[in-house]
Design an enzyme around this catalytic site. Structure first.
Site, PDB file in Angstrom:
ATOM      1  N   ASN A 114       0.802  -1.230   0.000  1.00 42.32           N
ATOM      2  CA  ASN A 114       0.000   0.000   0.000  1.00 42.32           C
ATOM      3  C   ASN A 114       0.835   1.281   0.000  1.00 42.32           C
ATOM      4  O   ASN A 114       0.413   2.294  -0.537  1.00 42.32           O
ATOM      5  CB  ASN A 114      -1.013  -0.010   1.149  1.00 42.32           C
ATOM      6  CG  ASN A 114      -0.387  -0.193   2.494  1.00 42.32           C
ATOM      7  OD1 ASN A 114       0.668  -0.794   2.631  1.00 42.32           O
ATOM      8  ND2 ASN A 114      -1.024   0.329   3.520  1.00 42.32           N
ATOM      9  N   GLY A 187       2.791  -6.045   7.164  1.00 41.52           N
ATOM     10  CA  GLY A 187       1.701  -6.721   6.450  1.00 41.52           C
ATOM     11  C   GLY A 187       0.568  -7.059   7.390  1.00 41.52           C
ATOM     12  O   GLY A 187       0.402  -6.430   8.439  1.00 41.52           O
ATOM     13  N   SER A 188      -0.178  -8.077   7.003  1.00 44.70           N
ATOM     14  CA  SER A 188      -1.386  -8.418   7.765  1.00 44.70           C
ATOM     15  C   SER A 188      -1.042  -9.242   9.009  1.00 44.70           C
ATOM     16  O   SER A 188       0.015  -9.875   9.078  1.00 44.70           O
ATOM     17  CB  SER A 188      -2.307  -9.243   6.873  1.00 44.70           C
ATOM     18  OG  SER A 188      -1.639 -10.426   6.489  1.00 44.70           O
ATOM     19  N   GLU A 209       5.031  -5.154  11.912  1.00 44.62           N
ATOM     20  CA  GLU A 209       4.224  -3.943  11.723  1.00 44.62           C
ATOM     21  C   GLU A 209       2.938  -4.381  11.036  1.00 44.62           C
ATOM     22  O   GLU A 209       2.912  -4.586   9.828  1.00 44.62           O
ATOM     23  CB  GLU A 209       4.990  -2.926  10.857  1.00 44.62           C
ATOM     24  CG  GLU A 209       6.261  -2.387  11.504  1.00 44.62           C
ATOM     25  CD  GLU A 209       5.966  -1.407  12.640  1.00 44.62           C
ATOM     26  OE1 GLU A 209       4.859  -0.832  12.675  1.00 44.62           O
ATOM     27  OE2 GLU A 209       6.841  -1.224  13.502  1.00 44.62           O
ATOM     28  N   CYS A 243      -2.527   1.679   6.599  1.00 44.11           N
ATOM     29  CA  CYS A 243      -2.623   0.865   7.817  1.00 44.11           C
ATOM     30  C   CYS A 243      -3.148   1.662   9.008  1.00 44.11           C
ATOM     31  O   CYS A 243      -3.826   1.111   9.870  1.00 44.11           O
ATOM     32  CB  CYS A 243      -1.271   0.263   8.156  1.00 44.11           C
ATOM     33  SG  CYS A 243       0.014   1.504   8.384  1.00 44.11           S
ATOM     34  N   GLU A 333     -10.341  -5.749   9.592  1.00 45.98           N
ATOM     35  CA  GLU A 333      -9.801  -4.464   9.131  1.00 45.98           C
ATOM     36  C   GLU A 333     -10.391  -4.184   7.745  1.00 45.98           C
ATOM     37  O   GLU A 333     -10.323  -5.042   6.862  1.00 45.98           O
ATOM     38  CB  GLU A 333      -8.272  -4.576   9.051  1.00 45.98           C
ATOM     39  CG  GLU A 333      -7.596  -3.319   8.580  1.00 45.98           C
ATOM     40  CD  GLU A 333      -6.075  -3.497   8.426  1.00 45.98           C
ATOM     41  OE1 GLU A 333      -5.583  -4.637   8.511  1.00 45.98           O
ATOM     42  OE2 GLU A 333      -5.414  -2.477   8.215  1.00 45.98           O
TER      43      GLU A 333
HETATM   44  P1  NAD Z   1       0.125  -9.366   3.467  1.00 48.20           P
HETATM   45  O1  NAD Z   1       0.328  -9.829   4.858  1.00 48.20           O
HETATM   46  O2  NAD Z   1      -0.835 -10.091   2.608  1.00 48.20           O
HETATM   47  O3  NAD Z   1       1.516  -9.370   2.663  1.00 48.20           O
HETATM   48  C1  NAD Z   1       2.717  -8.808   3.170  1.00 48.20           C
HETATM   49  C2  NAD Z   1       3.909  -9.564   2.604  1.00 48.20           C
HETATM   50  O4  NAD Z   1       3.824 -10.922   3.018  1.00 48.20           O
HETATM   51  C3  NAD Z   1       4.018  -9.551   1.093  1.00 48.20           C
HETATM   52  O5  NAD Z   1       5.359  -9.268   0.736  1.00 48.20           O
HETATM   53  C4  NAD Z   1       3.618 -10.962   0.683  1.00 48.20           C
HETATM   54  O6  NAD Z   1       4.357 -11.437  -0.423  1.00 48.20           O
HETATM   55  C5  NAD Z   1       3.945 -11.803   1.888  1.00 48.20           C
HETATM   56  N1  NAD Z   1       3.013 -12.942   2.080  1.00 48.20           N
HETATM   57  C6  NAD Z   1       1.692 -12.991   1.790  1.00 48.20           C
HETATM   58  N2  NAD Z   1       1.169 -14.198   2.119  1.00 48.20           N
HETATM   59  C7  NAD Z   1       2.203 -14.926   2.641  1.00 48.20           C
HETATM   60  C8  NAD Z   1       2.307 -16.255   3.162  1.00 48.20           C
HETATM   61  N3  NAD Z   1       1.254 -17.083   3.218  1.00 48.20           N
HETATM   62  N4  NAD Z   1       3.525 -16.671   3.618  1.00 48.20           N
HETATM   63  C9  NAD Z   1       4.600 -15.844   3.555  1.00 48.20           C
HETATM   64  N5  NAD Z   1       4.551 -14.589   3.058  1.00 48.20           N
HETATM   65  C10 NAD Z   1       3.377 -14.130   2.607  1.00 48.20           C
HETATM   66  O7  NAD Z   1      -0.236  -7.811   3.612  1.00 48.20           O
HETATM   67  P2  NAD Z   1      -0.601  -6.805   2.473  1.00 48.20           P
HETATM   68  O8  NAD Z   1      -1.894  -7.186   1.857  1.00 48.20           O
HETATM   69  O9  NAD Z   1       0.573  -6.579   1.587  1.00 48.20           O
HETATM   70  O10 NAD Z   1      -0.787  -5.456   3.326  1.00 48.20           O
HETATM   71  C11 NAD Z   1      -1.966  -5.146   3.998  1.00 48.20           C
HETATM   72  C12 NAD Z   1      -1.844  -5.325   5.486  1.00 48.20           C
HETATM   73  O11 NAD Z   1      -0.646  -4.729   5.945  1.00 48.20           O
HETATM   74  C13 NAD Z   1      -2.947  -4.631   6.248  1.00 48.20           C
HETATM   75  O12 NAD Z   1      -3.339  -5.450   7.315  1.00 48.20           O
HETATM   76  C14 NAD Z   1      -2.286  -3.368   6.766  1.00 48.20           C
HETATM   77  O13 NAD Z   1      -2.892  -2.809   7.901  1.00 48.20           O
HETATM   78  C15 NAD Z   1      -0.924  -3.852   7.046  1.00 48.20           C
HETATM   79  N6  NAD Z   1       0.032  -2.749   7.008  1.00 48.20           N
HETATM   80  C16 NAD Z   1       0.660  -2.395   8.153  1.00 48.20           C
HETATM   81  C17 NAD Z   1       1.531  -1.321   8.137  1.00 48.20           C
HETATM   82  C18 NAD Z   1       2.263  -0.886   9.369  1.00 48.20           C
HETATM   83  O14 NAD Z   1       3.174  -0.075   9.229  1.00 48.20           O
HETATM   84  N7  NAD Z   1       1.926  -1.350  10.537  1.00 48.20           N
HETATM   85  C19 NAD Z   1       1.759  -0.629   6.962  1.00 48.20           C
HETATM   86  C20 NAD Z   1       1.088  -1.042   5.811  1.00 48.20           C
HETATM   87  C21 NAD Z   1       0.237  -2.110   5.837  1.00 48.20           C
END
Ligand code: NAD
Length: 456
Positions: A114, A187-188, A209, A243, A333
């Site tokens: 994002n 990520g999530s 994060e 996020c 979320e």
């Molecule tokens: P995501 O968790 O789907 O993906 C993040 C990363 O993990 C990607 O690089 C992806 O390739 C990898 N990934 C995905 N599935 C995986 C798996 N099964 N095994 C290993 N790696 C895997 O998150 P997203 O959709 O990219 O981002 C959205 C989420 O991130 C939201 O929940 C948002 O709130 C959070 N976020 C947090 C912050 C923060 O600073 N705290 C910032 C931005 C986004």
């Protein structure tokens, strides 16, 4: 690619010792800075291609933020990295004591899509400044940015120092099978758990994060017009895919109508009558998120917006009400441009309503009543607070940024990034004289004396 070999190469480079030198770290922070300035236009275009993000948001949130962070690290690194003297206690006298900050070694930084530049390169500033080597894994969901960052990094840094690995879930899992010295994941919460489980196999420390449902509480007597302008700005930037965007509003019932009126006005002012034609309004990242979001609108009362176009992955800035706390939209979320309006003021207080929910990344409180705000800040677990505004807490590098509980662990930004990528290391220096026999056996009456001294 053989990731095991890549990690071994990086670890060898770390062990050779050059990343520990402060001048090496500064030189590479400067290289990162120059790289961003040279490629600023290309970066803006890549992020716009991936997310339809307005250039203003890319330049401010993705590029200037990192430049500011680099400048702060360049200015402060000497003092942060300097060993800090520590006191001795009675038992350790005489001794000289200090705390050093040690780099972890080889780090893995995994980014989300994002804010695809910021979430990868902002932690990298901390990794460089802390004296680590880094492997970066951008999100595959922002492919134009991911590929540009790979080219930029490989044109700037040696592979055994900083390297980008592109790819999806499989690649990420293979990377996570390697033994790193530090993992920084954005990520999530769902994937955060996978990352932590993998890291546990190697006892690798992690910073997570994550996200969550950040509430915006609007109290009786708040400046409603300003609250509405700020909430609408923070919620609908990047089409709600931020996020720390306010996930939902919890407003005192006496202020609800006024707030709705001003929220509608603000949306109209920012994006016009046809937000789909606005250059300043984003799109949903992919079809599955588009479908997830349109499903969340089911069984809600749409007060504003609600128009969707699957082909463009466009969802109008939308306000809904008529949902209870058990509705699916209040259970996950949202991460999109839909803003539910919940109310309080009849029976339960905001604290009673919010405490059963998982700890969010941010808490926003619009109130002129400091006691009310302080009560919530103190008693509701969450990552960080902003009173009478949204998002702005992230813009100050002197504040730690990170979640608590379900929204993550560990903090970064500014000095906290340096600390995130280093560990405090104790050094005690003792002389060989004197060497009193008190601690050595036979203990005889020494225990009696010890108890007399301490068990008072
Ligand atoms: P995501 O968790 O789907 O993906 C993040 C990363 O993990 C990607 O690089 C992806 O390739 C990898 N990934 C995905 N599935 C995986 C798996 N099964 N095994 C290993 N790696 C895997 O998150 P997203 O959709 O990219 O981002 C959205 C989420 O991130 C939201 O929940 C948002 O709130 C959070 N976020 C947090 C912050 C923060 O600073 N705290 C910032 C931005 C986004």
């Amino acid at each position: 690619m053989n990731y095991g070999e890549l990690v071994r190469d990086q670890r060898k480079f770390f062990e050779e010792g050059s990343t520990r030198s402060i001048s090496f770290r500064k030189k590479n922070l400067e290289k990162l800075r120059a790289m961003l300035v040279i490629h600023e236009q290309e970066l803006s275009e890549a992020v716009q291609r991936d997310l339809h993000k307005p250039e203003m948001e890319v330049v401010s949130a993705e590029i200037i933020t990192i430049l500011e962070e680099i400048d702060l690290h360049l200015k402060k690194l000497d003092s942060w990295a300097k060993p800090k003297k520590a006191w001795a206690n009675l038992i350790s006298l005489p001794s000289k004591n200090e705390v050093r900050r040690m780099p972890y070694g080889t780090s893995l930084i995994i980014g989300a899509w994002n804010y695809p530049v910021n979430l990868l390169l902002l932690p990298l500033v901390g990794a460089i400044s802390g004296g680590n080597t880094s492997i970066l894994k951008p999100s595959e969901l922002a492919p134009a940015t991911s590929s540009l960052i790979r080219r930029m990094i490989s044109g700037t840094f040696n592979r055994s120092y900083i390297h980008v690995v592109e790819g999806g879930v499989d690649v990420n899992q293979e990377l996570l099978d390697q033994s790193f010295d530090k993992i920084f994941f954005t990520g999530s919460s769902r994937v955060g758990k996978i990352v932590m489980e993998k890291a546990a196999q190697h006892l690798t420390p992690v910073t997570l994060e994550l996200g969550g449902k950040s509430p915006a509480v609007v109290h009786k007597g708040a400046d409603i017009k300003t609250a509405a302008r700020r909430i609408a700005w923070g919620k609908f930037m990047n089409a709600g895919q931020t996020c720390i965007a306010p996930d939902f509003v919890l407003v005192h019932r006496q202020e609800k109508d006024e707030l709705m009126k001003h929220l509608k006005k603000a949306i109209r002012k920012y994006y016009g009558r046809k937000p789909e034609e606005s250059k300043d309004y984003g799109r949903i990242i992919n079809n599955s998120h588009f479908e997830r979001l349109t499903n969340l609108m089911t069984d809600t009362n749409v007060i504003q917006g609600g128009e969707c176009d699957a082909e463009q992955r466009y969802i109008e800035p939308t306000i809904v009400d008529g949902v209870d706390w058990e509705h699916p939209i209040m259970k996950e979320e949202i991460f999109g441009p839909i803003l539910p309006i919940m109310t309080y003021g009849d029976q339960k207080s905001p604290l009673e309503l919010l405490r059963p929910m998982p700890s969010p990344l941010a808490l926003y409180i619009f109130s002129e009543d400091e006691v009310f705000a302080d009560h919530l800040i103190t008693n509701l677990p969450h990552g960080g607070t902003c009173v009478n505004d949204v998002i702005m807490q992230i813009a100050n590098p002197h504040l730690p940024f990170g979640g608590s509980g379900a929204s993550g662990m560990g903090q970064y930004h500014g000095k906290y990034s340096f600390e995130c990528f280093t560990r405090p290391h104790a050094v005690m220096r003792r002389s060989t004289w004197p060497d009193p026999s008190f601690r050595y056996p036979p203990f005889g009456k020494k225990l009696f004396l010890l108890k007399k001294l301490f068990l008072r």
